[in-house]
Design a protein around this motif. Sequence first.
Motif, PDB file in Angstrom:
ATOM      1  N   ARG A 167      10.038  22.999   9.142  1.00 48.82           N
ATOM      2  CA  ARG A 167      11.393  22.451   9.331  1.00 48.82           C
ATOM      3  C   ARG A 167      11.509  20.995   8.862  1.00 48.82           C
ATOM      4  O   ARG A 167      12.589  20.421   8.909  1.00 48.82           O
ATOM      5  CB  ARG A 167      11.811  22.597  10.801  1.00 48.82           C
ATOM      6  CG  ARG A 167      12.252  24.026  11.128  1.00 48.82           C
ATOM      7  CD  ARG A 167      12.437  24.248  12.608  1.00 48.82           C
ATOM      8  NE  ARG A 167      13.080  25.533  12.886  1.00 48.82           N
ATOM      9  CZ  ARG A 167      12.470  26.719  12.888  1.00 48.82           C
ATOM     10  NH1 ARG A 167      11.169  26.772  12.617  1.00 48.82           N
ATOM     11  NH2 ARG A 167      13.131  27.828  13.156  1.00 48.82           N
ATOM     12  N   PHE A 168      10.398  20.418   8.445  1.00 51.00           N
ATOM     13  CA  PHE A 168      10.448  19.072   7.875  1.00 51.00           C
ATOM     14  C   PHE A 168      10.656  19.177   6.373  1.00 51.00           C
ATOM     15  O   PHE A 168       9.927  19.900   5.678  1.00 51.00           O
ATOM     16  CB  PHE A 168       9.151  18.303   8.173  1.00 51.00           C
ATOM     17  CG  PHE A 168       9.033  17.839   9.598  1.00 51.00           C
ATOM     18  CD1 PHE A 168       9.678  16.682  10.015  1.00 51.00           C
ATOM     19  CD2 PHE A 168       8.296  18.558  10.521  1.00 51.00           C
ATOM     20  CE1 PHE A 168       9.580  16.249  11.327  1.00 51.00           C
ATOM     21  CE2 PHE A 168       8.196  18.135  11.841  1.00 51.00           C
ATOM     22  CZ  PHE A 168       8.843  16.984  12.242  1.00 51.00           C
ATOM     23  N   GLY A 169      11.636  18.448   5.877  1.00 52.27           N
ATOM     24  CA  GLY A 169      11.926  18.484   4.444  1.00 52.27           C
ATOM     25  C   GLY A 169      10.926  17.692   3.634  1.00 52.27           C
ATOM     26  O   GLY A 169      10.657  18.003   2.472  1.00 52.27           O
ATOM     27  N   MET A 170      10.367  16.621   4.237  1.00 51.41           N
ATOM     28  CA  MET A 170       9.417  15.758   3.531  1.00 51.41           C
ATOM     29  C   MET A 170       8.182  15.556   4.399  1.00 51.41           C
ATOM     30  O   MET A 170       8.293  15.159   5.562  1.00 51.41           O
ATOM     31  CB  MET A 170      10.070  14.408   3.202  1.00 51.41           C
ATOM     32  CG  MET A 170      11.264  14.515   2.262  1.00 51.41           C
ATOM     33  SD  MET A 170      12.013  12.925   1.882  1.00 51.41           S
ATOM     34  CE  MET A 170      12.864  12.559   3.425  1.00 51.41           C
ATOM     35  N   LEU A 171       7.006  15.834   3.822  1.00 54.69           N
ATOM     36  CA  LEU A 171       5.741  15.648   4.523  1.00 54.69           C
ATOM     37  C   LEU A 171       4.875  14.692   3.711  1.00 54.69           C
ATOM     38  O   LEU A 171       4.633  14.932   2.518  1.00 54.69           O
ATOM     39  CB  LEU A 171       4.998  16.985   4.708  1.00 54.69           C
ATOM     40  CG  LEU A 171       5.616  18.009   5.668  1.00 54.69           C
ATOM     41  CD1 LEU A 171       6.703  18.823   4.985  1.00 54.69           C
ATOM     42  CD2 LEU A 171       4.538  18.947   6.210  1.00 54.69           C
ATOM     43  N   TYR A 172       4.430  13.607   4.348  1.00 53.69           N
ATOM     44  CA  TYR A 172       3.658  12.597   3.631  1.00 53.69           C
ATOM     45  C   TYR A 172       2.340  12.318   4.351  1.00 53.69           C
ATOM     46  O   TYR A 172       2.327  12.047   5.552  1.00 53.69           O
ATOM     47  CB  TYR A 172       4.451  11.290   3.514  1.00 53.69           C
ATOM     48  CG  TYR A 172       5.749  11.424   2.756  1.00 53.69           C
ATOM     49  CD1 TYR A 172       5.760  11.923   1.450  1.00 53.69           C
ATOM     50  CD2 TYR A 172       6.957  11.055   3.337  1.00 53.69           C
ATOM     51  CE1 TYR A 172       6.950  12.047   0.746  1.00 53.69           C
ATOM     52  CE2 TYR A 172       8.151  11.179   2.639  1.00 53.69           C
ATOM     53  CZ  TYR A 172       8.138  11.673   1.349  1.00 53.69           C
ATOM     54  OH  TYR A 172       9.315  11.800   0.660  1.00 53.69           O
ATOM     55  N   HIS A 173       1.245  12.387   3.588  1.00 59.18           N
ATOM     56  CA  HIS A 173      -0.072  12.068   4.140  1.00 59.18           C
ATOM     57  C   HIS A 173      -0.432  10.630   3.804  1.00 59.18           C
ATOM     58  O   HIS A 173      -0.438  10.243   2.633  1.00 59.18           O
ATOM     59  CB  HIS A 173      -1.144  13.007   3.566  1.00 59.18           C
ATOM     60  CG  HIS A 173      -2.524  12.670   4.028  1.00 59.18           C
ATOM     61  ND1 HIS A 173      -3.470  12.087   3.215  1.00 59.18           N
ATOM     62  CD2 HIS A 173      -3.116  12.811   5.237  1.00 59.18           C
ATOM     63  CE1 HIS A 173      -4.585  11.889   3.894  1.00 59.18           C
ATOM     64  NE2 HIS A 173      -4.393  12.320   5.125  1.00 59.18           N
ATOM     65  N   LEU A 174      -0.731   9.829   4.819  1.00 55.87           N
ATOM     66  CA  LEU A 174      -1.093   8.436   4.615  1.00 55.87           C
ATOM     67  C   LEU A 174      -2.606   8.324   4.425  1.00 55.87           C
ATOM     68  O   LEU A 174      -3.382   8.837   5.235  1.00 55.87           O
ATOM     69  CB  LEU A 174      -0.656   7.564   5.798  1.00 55.87           C
ATOM     70  CG  LEU A 174       0.786   7.048   5.758  1.00 55.87           C
ATOM     71  CD1 LEU A 174       1.787   8.183   5.887  1.00 55.87           C
ATOM     72  CD2 LEU A 174       1.023   6.024   6.864  1.00 55.87           C
ATOM     73  N   ASP A 175      -3.011   7.647   3.339  1.00 58.29           N
ATOM     74  CA  ASP A 175      -4.427   7.457   3.025  1.00 58.29           C
ATOM     75  C   ASP A 175      -4.901   6.109   3.540  1.00 58.29           C
ATOM     76  O   ASP A 175      -4.096   5.205   3.822  1.00 58.29           O
ATOM     77  CB  ASP A 175      -4.651   7.519   1.507  1.00 58.29           C
ATOM     78  CG  ASP A 175      -4.378   8.910   0.954  1.00 58.29           C
ATOM     79  OD1 ASP A 175      -4.849   9.889   1.568  1.00 58.29           O
ATOM     80  OD2 ASP A 175      -3.698   9.010  -0.083  1.00 58.29           O
ATOM     81  N   GLY A 193       0.815  -1.212   0.000  1.00 60.69           N
ATOM     82  CA  GLY A 193       0.000   0.000   0.000  1.00 60.69           C
ATOM     83  C   GLY A 193       0.847   1.259   0.000  1.00 60.69           C
ATOM     84  O   GLY A 193       2.082   1.210   0.026  1.00 60.69           O
ATOM     85  N   GLN A 194       0.194   2.413  -0.056  1.00 66.66           N
ATOM     86  CA  GLN A 194       0.861   3.724  -0.081  1.00 66.66           C
ATOM     87  C   GLN A 194       1.975   3.754  -1.138  1.00 66.66           C
ATOM     88  O   GLN A 194       3.111   4.157  -0.849  1.00 66.66           O
ATOM     89  CB  GLN A 194       1.452   4.069   1.294  1.00 66.66           C
ATOM     90  CG  GLN A 194       0.549   3.842   2.474  1.00 66.66           C
ATOM     91  CD  GLN A 194      -0.632   4.807   2.552  1.00 66.66           C
ATOM     92  OE1 GLN A 194      -0.653   5.814   1.861  1.00 66.66           O
ATOM     93  NE2 GLN A 194      -1.607   4.493   3.377  1.00 66.66           N
ATOM     94  N   PRO A 195       1.692   3.340  -2.389  1.00 66.97           N
ATOM     95  CA  PRO A 195       2.769   3.228  -3.397  1.00 66.97           C
ATOM     96  C   PRO A 195       3.482   4.539  -3.680  1.00 66.97           C
ATOM     97  O   PRO A 195       4.707   4.552  -3.884  1.00 66.97           O
ATOM     98  CB  PRO A 195       2.034   2.715  -4.651  1.00 66.97           C
ATOM     99  CG  PRO A 195       0.591   3.069  -4.430  1.00 66.97           C
ATOM    100  CD  PRO A 195       0.374   3.008  -2.959  1.00 66.97           C
ATOM    101  N   ASN A 196       2.744   5.639  -3.707  1.00 71.58           N
ATOM    102  CA  ASN A 196       3.358   6.934  -4.014  1.00 71.58           C
ATOM    103  C   ASN A 196       4.370   7.329  -2.945  1.00 71.58           C
ATOM    104  O   ASN A 196       5.486   7.781  -3.251  1.00 71.58           O
ATOM    105  CB  ASN A 196       2.251   7.995  -4.121  1.00 71.58           C
ATOM    106  CG  ASN A 196       2.771   9.304  -4.691  1.00 71.58           C
ATOM    107  OD1 ASN A 196       3.692   9.312  -5.501  1.00 71.58           O
ATOM    108  ND2 ASN A 196       2.202  10.418  -4.265  1.00 71.58           N
ATOM    109  N   ILE A 197       3.996   7.124  -1.675  1.00 70.30           N
ATOM    110  CA  ILE A 197       4.890   7.473  -0.565  1.00 70.30           C
ATOM    111  C   ILE A 197       6.115   6.568  -0.569  1.00 70.30           C
ATOM    112  O   ILE A 197       7.251   7.030  -0.387  1.00 70.30           O
ATOM    113  CB  ILE A 197       4.139   7.368   0.776  1.00 70.30           C
ATOM    114  CG1 ILE A 197       3.068   8.453   0.855  1.00 70.30           C
ATOM    115  CG2 ILE A 197       5.105   7.495   1.955  1.00 70.30           C
ATOM    116  CD1 ILE A 197       2.200   8.375   2.104  1.00 70.30           C
TER     117      ILE A 197
END
Length: 346
Positions: free
Chosen positions: A174-182, A33-37
């Motif tokens: 201050r976070f370089g990468m932010l990921y939303h989990l669906d 799951g979460q392939p894009n992330i």
Amino acid sequence: MAIGRVISGQPLNEAEEVFTSSLRPQHLDECIGQPNIREKIAIAIQAARQRSEPLEHVLFYGPPGLGKTTLAHVVANEMGAKIRCSSGPALVKAGDVMGLLSSVNTGDVLFIDEIHRLSTPVEEFIYPAMEDFKVDYTVDSGLHAKTINFPLKRFTLVGATTRAGLLSAPLRSRFGMLYHLDFYSTPELTEILARSARLLKLDCQDGTLELIASRSRGTPRIANRLLKRVRDYAQVKGSGVLSTDIVENALKMEQIDALGLDPLDRAFLKALVTVYDGGPAGIEAIAATLGEERDTLEDVVEPYLLQIGFVRRTKRGREVTPQARDHLGLAPKKGKHPEDEPALFD
């Protein structure tokens, strides 16, 4: 009623956390799951390793039970680094953070769960640590107070939160990468359950894992929890093999219907229909009717009902949808026709 809900995305107890940890994937190629992330993280990790640099700071946000903690451990494993874990409520003062930061080595991962619950002094203390990898730590107090500048080794901070909106803008920036989990699809959850069943050495008939997945509300933690409950039921009431009848009866005993709704979800919807004529109704009024806390309804009950289109949020309050009425078998009240109303001066 909300305490110990089987379909809650939150962990129920320490024993369950141990059980869940044993089923967690350790590397990216084991994740489902979460392939894009996963693709973005894989590229970032490969680039960081080629440059022999620590990974940028990462923030995972989304509903509970979707794998934020799992991904933090996976990131550490892929970077070949140690991970040190804490949580927002546990870090009360600067000294608590200083103890963690002083023991972090170059490239290590510092994981802070529920990072939105950091106190303001602790949050401000972390800013220079994230940006410049140094902190100003005050020793003693009063006349004898002195500030010491501590250089830190370059580390990666991984934060996780279910309430990204509560994060302050300075911390978020201050976070370089932010990921939303669906939420996960039923096929993805079925694949996760198949992997868990292999690890548990559990025999399953065709279609049983799909049945569990369809009632897991798009959440891996709930799926694994239901698998554990069904396994116990199969061991006591059957031969230990998961069959359709065993799964159906186990989930019926847990009072989880075909869409993954439990008694609290149904009580929420029924209160809207029977007490408030389908709404709109304020969340405070619904909470008072059910005898539940407002936060419980907003954080635990509503997200899934909104996702499947059973509840609408409006400026005037919550409204139930026709799909929810159909699912519950509750027809709307018939309104009186204007012609049926008695005349004012009759």
